[in-house]
Design an enzyme around this catalytic site. Structure first.
Site, PDB file in Angstrom:
ATOM      1  NE  ARG A 158      -4.505  -1.086   2.152  1.00  0.00           N
ATOM      2  CZ  ARG A 158      -4.123  -1.456   3.553  1.00  0.00           C
ATOM      3  NH1 ARG A 158      -4.317  -0.579   4.365  1.00  0.00           N
ATOM      4  NH2 ARG A 158      -5.047  -3.056   3.587  1.00  0.00           N
ATOM      5  NE  ARG A 175      -7.478   5.762   3.606  1.00  0.00           N
ATOM      6  CZ  ARG A 175      -7.823   5.320   4.765  1.00  0.00           C
ATOM      7  NH1 ARG A 175      -8.557   6.086   4.715  1.00  0.00           N
ATOM      8  NH2 ARG A 175      -7.689   3.950   5.263  1.00  0.00           N
ATOM      9  NE  ARG A 206     -10.738   8.150  -2.518  1.00  0.00           N
ATOM     10  CZ  ARG A 206     -11.783   8.986  -2.141  1.00  0.00           C
ATOM     11  NH1 ARG A 206     -11.842  10.236  -3.096  1.00  0.00           N
ATOM     12  NH2 ARG A 206     -12.851   8.483  -1.269  1.00  0.00           N
ATOM     13  CG  ASP A 243      -9.289  -3.166  -3.919  1.00  0.00           C
ATOM     14  OD1 ASP A 243      -9.001  -2.343  -3.136  1.00  0.00           O
ATOM     15  OD2 ASP A 243     -11.031  -3.558  -4.366  1.00  0.00           O
ATOM     16  CE1 TYR A 248     -13.316  -7.400   2.384  1.00  0.00           C
ATOM     17  CE2 TYR A 248     -11.999  -8.410   1.269  1.00  0.00           C
ATOM     18  CZ  TYR A 248     -12.461  -7.767   1.979  1.00  0.00           C
ATOM     19  OH  TYR A 248     -11.217  -7.025   2.611  1.00  0.00           O
TER      20      TYR A 248
END
Lengths: 364, 364
Positions: free
Chosen positions: B40, B44, B53, B90, B167
């Protein structure tokens, strides 16, 4: 440890559960069938628990009122053929007694009003006197023991020093407890000082529960498994061993089996077994047969069905319970349990299926 | 696998990173210093990521616009001496392409608008054509590869079949994915059918990424470690092995190293290494030296600093990075990484400390 003269005697006389299959299994003695209890068996999946909890007004009021704590402790025993009762309480009573202000926020878990934010916060912490500062726990133990009347043994418990420190430093739950880990890395002496204070507090607290009538003791090291191996040994395992040694020196607590449960620490089972405890709790990610091969001559094992299995069908519950029993095999020293606490979504009748299946399949 | 004639050649010519230390380490060849990248790394914790973003409007718009995906993929490389780029995307693009409607809810993670709720939902699933249904990913791979110009290799990736199924069945994240586990227990044939479809889709998707220019491939089995051992073997490992076998039969993908990362599955390293993959990702709860002793002759290892260490002081970061390097030892086959993705709270300068420390301490 207490040893009974009649190895195959049935459940002992009222007020004395010392020959109960739960304690026999923890001592690795033969049993008529595998004992079973369920972590968080007194909990939100039971409607009668939710009713008592609503009557109490808050989780802490429930835990701190001995009559209500006794009531919810006994609720699952009225429904299921469980082989042990566990004191209804929380793993964080010690930091609450140290003044941190424990409370519960719906959906967010435990919170401290006054988390540890400085070295001074840590060094000023005192060790609670369990018989005064945590008297509500001792009163609950005495009351539950009396109400049980020797039907099944009563387990007393605490959180582990590392787990308590995690919550005390973060102020609540956290995905990775990065603040607690950072303190361990940046100021290991301060962290070890905190953990030493907590280990002292936990040892006194468990010894007091033993004196008040608990018949087995368990330490929940819920967050030990979040640590890298070296840090686990230095900051979690070391203090579990210290507690085991302290309890072995206590005239009453030394006669009780001690169960250590370090969730997610399956890499460390041998080291945990070497602490002198009687049994290890096992989460569901380990194969219990392999775990027994690694440590089974030294300790009993408690576990290890995935709690998620209880959300599946009765047929699936029976099949998976059988798989755990078969993996452990026909050896002494197995206490059946989940690998973590039961969740609020589980239908109570699924618990009955599990408990009855364990007894039926393991009957000698 | 690609083998270079000059074993000790420096970084190769532009547009050809095939002798880069990252790929050499994955092939267990000698390197000038230990390569490092960070799961990652485009994320963020970087203010420039948050700006792009915000400009994109949503996470999915960012991932589905090749120019923006390329921009954020390259951002961490402009700041840090990282040894690999990883496609910004993703793990759940495949179920999105199957029609489940992936979106992200702030603070709650991924959600599917149309989760799998019945056997019919499962049996009607088709396998996406990566070059049409996931063309935005292939376009991003081509663009990033061109913009990288051979500076560092580009990693393509997907979620594992089990993780995708978790998921897809739950509709989002879950503490224990009890619905997915219940389906595996109650209707294993249906679950295996779903996983087989997903394994086919993942193999095609990764092969297409290889054809588009990815230079290494990684499968994130984020939730494999939630499974009890037998279920891990049947429902996760089996399909990881299937994907490895499928990629080994693909003329282009067979030349790329495949990295498998089953978080929390440290009990299964030997079995994972036997799938034919080139490398295993390792979370921080394993000792990487012990892991190397278990599997190091068969595969490279990627990991395994606790991401929480990056929240501590630069001194602590350096000490813990050194401990990981020393535990692995002076052997070929180590790609340094975190044991899980970097969190949004980490100061970017701490990443610089880590990357530079790994290079300095490992220089041969």
């Amino acid at each position: 440890m207490v040893r009974m003269q009649l190895e195959n005697a049935p459940a002992a006389a009222p007020h004395d559960a010392s020959d109960h299959r739960f304690l026999r299994a923890l001592r690795r003695q033969p049993v008529d069938m595998t004992p079973v209890w369920i972590m968080r068996q007194a909990g939100r999946y039971l409607p009668e628990y939710r009713a008592t909890r609503a009557r109490a007004g808050s989780f802490m009021a429930l835990a701190q009122t001995p009559e209500l704590a006794c009531e919810v402790t006994l609720q699952p025993l009225a429904r299921f053929a469980l082989d042990a009762a566990i004191l209804f309480s929380d793993i964080l009573t010690i930091p609450d007694a140290m003044g941190l202000g424990l409370h519960f926020v719906e959906g967010e878990g435990p919170k401290f009003a006054r988390p540890l934010r400085s070295a001074a916060d840590i060094t000023r912490l005192g060790v609670p006197d369990p018989n005064t500062d945590l008297r509500y726990v001792m009163d609950a133990v005495r009351l539950i023991r009396r109400e049980l009347g020797g039907r099944v043994p009563l387990i007393g418990f605490s959180g582990s020093p590392w787990t308590l420190a995690c919550y005390m430093i973060e102020g609540g739950s956290s995905p990775n407890f990065a603040r607690a880990k950072a303190l361990a890395l940046e100021d290991p002496a301060l962290m070890q000082g905190l953990l030493g204070t907590l280990a002292d507090a936990v040892a006194r607290y468990l010894a007091a529960q033993a004196a008040a009538g608990a018949e087995a003791l368990m330490v929940f090291d819920t967050w030990g498994g979040l640590l890298a191996p070296r840090l686990f040994r230095e900051f979690s395992l070391r203090w579990l061993a210290e507690i085991a040694a302290r309890l072995a020196d206590d005239p009453i607590a030394a006669t009780l089996p001690l169960i250590l449960f370090s969730k997610g620490a399956n890499a460390h089972l041998e080291a945990l077994a070497a602490t002198g405890c009687a049994a290890l709790g096992l989460d569901w990610t380990a194969d219990i047969g392999e775990a027994r091969a690694r440590v089974g001559e030294r300790v009993a094992l408690q576990g290890n069905l995935d709690p998620a299995v209880l959300a599946a069908s009765p047929e699936a519950i029976r099949a998976e319970a059988r798989a755990v029993l078969e993996s452990f095999g026909p050896h002494p020293g197995h206490v059946f349990n989940l690998g973590h606490g039961i969740t609020p979504d589980i239908p109570p009748e699924h618990v009955a299926v599990l408990v009855d299946t364990v007894h039926e399949l393991s009957r000698r």
